[in-house]
Design a protein around this motif. Structure first.
Motif, PDB file in Angstrom:
ATOM      1  N   TYR A  24       0.829  -1.209   0.000  1.00 43.22           N
ATOM      2  CA  TYR A  24       0.000   0.000   0.000  1.00 43.22           C
ATOM      3  C   TYR A  24       0.863   1.259   0.000  1.00 43.22           C
ATOM      4  O   TYR A  24       0.484   2.280  -0.588  1.00 43.22           O
ATOM      5  CB  TYR A  24      -0.938   0.004   1.212  1.00 43.22           C
ATOM      6  N   VAL A  25       2.014   1.188   0.666  1.00 46.86           N
ATOM      7  CA  VAL A  25       2.937   2.328   0.666  1.00 46.86           C
ATOM      8  C   VAL A  25       3.484   2.556  -0.747  1.00 46.86           C
ATOM      9  O   VAL A  25       3.573   3.695  -1.229  1.00 46.86           O
ATOM     10  CB  VAL A  25       4.099   2.092   1.652  1.00 46.86           C
ATOM     11  N   ILE A  26       3.843   1.463  -1.437  1.00 47.32           N
ATOM     12  CA  ILE A  26       4.363   1.562  -2.798  1.00 47.32           C
ATOM     13  C   ILE A  26       3.314   2.150  -3.729  1.00 47.32           C
ATOM     14  O   ILE A  26       3.599   3.046  -4.544  1.00 47.32           O
ATOM     15  CB  ILE A  26       4.818   0.180  -3.292  1.00 47.32           C
ATOM     16  N   LEU A  27       2.070   1.667  -3.611  1.00 47.97           N
ATOM     17  CA  LEU A  27       0.990   2.172  -4.454  1.00 47.97           C
ATOM     18  C   LEU A  27       0.726   3.656  -4.180  1.00 47.97           C
ATOM     19  O   LEU A  27       0.474   4.431  -5.111  1.00 47.97           O
ATOM     20  CB  LEU A  27      -0.285   1.357  -4.211  1.00 47.97           C
ATOM     21  N   PHE A  28       0.789   4.041  -2.898  1.00 48.84           N
ATOM     22  CA  PHE A  28       0.566   5.453  -2.539  1.00 48.84           C
ATOM     23  C   PHE A  28       1.657   6.338  -3.152  1.00 48.84           C
ATOM     24  O   PHE A  28       1.361   7.409  -3.687  1.00 48.84           O
ATOM     25  CB  PHE A  28       0.550   5.603  -1.019  1.00 48.84           C
ATOM     26  N   ILE A  29       2.901   5.875  -3.088  1.00 51.62           N
ATOM     27  CA  ILE A  29       4.017   6.649  -3.650  1.00 51.62           C
ATOM     28  C   ILE A  29       3.842   6.824  -5.159  1.00 51.62           C
ATOM     29  O   ILE A  29       4.010   7.925  -5.701  1.00 51.62           O
ATOM     30  CB  ILE A  29       5.359   5.961  -3.340  1.00 51.62           C
ATOM     31  N   PHE A  30       3.472   5.749  -5.852  1.00 49.64           N
ATOM     32  CA  PHE A  30       3.234   5.844  -7.299  1.00 49.64           C
ATOM     33  C   PHE A  30       2.068   6.785  -7.603  1.00 49.64           C
ATOM     34  O   PHE A  30       2.083   7.516  -8.602  1.00 49.64           O
ATOM     35  CB  PHE A  30       2.974   4.467  -7.896  1.00 49.64           C
ATOM     36  N   GLY A  31       1.044   6.745  -6.744  1.00 52.78           N
ATOM     37  CA  GLY A  31      -0.089   7.646  -6.928  1.00 52.78           C
ATOM     38  C   GLY A  31       0.310   9.100  -6.792  1.00 52.78           C
ATOM     39  O   GLY A  31      -0.120   9.962  -7.569  1.00 52.78           O
ATOM     40  N   VAL A  32       1.161   9.382  -5.802  1.00 51.81           N
ATOM     41  CA  VAL A  32       1.651  10.748  -5.594  1.00 51.81           C
ATOM     42  C   VAL A  32       2.490  11.205  -6.784  1.00 51.81           C
ATOM     43  O   VAL A  32       2.337  12.332  -7.280  1.00 51.81           O
ATOM     44  CB  VAL A  32       2.463  10.830  -4.286  1.00 51.81           C
TER      45      VAL A  32
END
Length: 260
Positions: A24-32
């Motif tokens: 979820y952290v990786i997905l959030f970073i890509f989203g940002v």
């Protein structure tokens, strides 16, 4: 000297603590990063035209720049639920298949199957790799459900670890096999059938060439996975997930022993 040894131990401990962030952290970073890029990259689009049987197609010579519409904070927060709605068919299909495998797992059928396969391939464990990789590739090249690879992984991990390999090997079998099948698309109605229909050429034409490419790419993929798997079996501690798999192996042996 004592001080330097302690310092070295502390450094090793700190290194061990560093690990892969949560998904979820990786997905959030890509989203940002994707959101920020909407403020930096110019916006453009292609015009749509009517294609065969009234289908909408992209006009390749119509690209032009348009007024940028950067993603604001509200869009950033709502983009995930909106994406789940738009991809609802795929999401629910994957959840249903995953739920089915979980029911089978709770009944103990998967553990029994793992035990049977592990015993059958015990003396020739390396052959489980071409068998499973080929099966996953054939399913993907015929049906076109690449997202099912995420369901295969937790199912085959116990089997692959029980045979002396690591979870990276299991992941490679599921992901690489599925990607090969989906990419080549011998009889895939999604990326091959639809593309050929939109292009105005006979649907599933050129199947012989795609079949040859499928066999070659699948063969190379299997050799690549087997090469890595042999190294891991000979030197288990070279695996990036050695410690995690050691704990899983103990749990798997406990479950298999309960079945006897």
């Amino acid at each position: 000297m004592k001080f330097s040894n302690n310092k070295g131990k502390e450094t090793n401990k700190n290194r061990k603590k560093l690990g892969m962030p949560h998904i979820y952290v990786i997905l959030f970073i890509f989203g940002v990063l994707a959101t920020i890029s909407t403020y930096l990259i110019p916006s453009g689009e292609f015009d749509r035209i009517k294609g065969p049987e009234g289908r909408e197609m992209v006009d390749a010579d119509s690209f032009h720049y348009i007024t940028a519409a950067p993603v604001n904070i509200v869009d950033f927060i709502s983009i995930i639920p909106r994406g789940l709605i738009e991809a609802g068919e795929i999401v629910f299909f994957t959840l249903i298949i995953g739920g089915m495998f979980m029911v089978l797992r709770r009944t103990g059928i998967i553990e029994i199957g793992v035990d049977k396969l592990a015993r059958r391939f015990l003396n020739h464990s390396i052959f489980i790799i071409p068998v499973l990789t080929t099966v996953f590739a054939i399913i993907a090249t015929l049906i076109g459900t690449a997202e099912l690879s995420l369901v295969y992984i937790p199912v085959i991990i116990p089997l692959i670890i029980a045979l002396g390999y690591d979870s990276i090997t299991a992941t490679a079998i599921a992901l690489c096999g599925t990607v090969v099948g989906f990419t080549v698309g011998v009889l895939n109605p999604i990326n091959t059938g639809l593309a050929q229909k939109l292009s105005g050429i006979p649907v599933f034409s050129g199947i012989g060439l795609r079949l040859i490419i499928f066999i070659i790419v699948l063969f190379v993929t299997i050799l690549f996975i087997m090469r890595y798997a042999k190294k891991v079996k000979q030197t288990p501690d070279m695996s990036l997930v050695y410690q995690e798999d050691t704990e899983k192996e103990k749990l798997i042996k406990t479950l298999l022993n309960k079945n006897h």
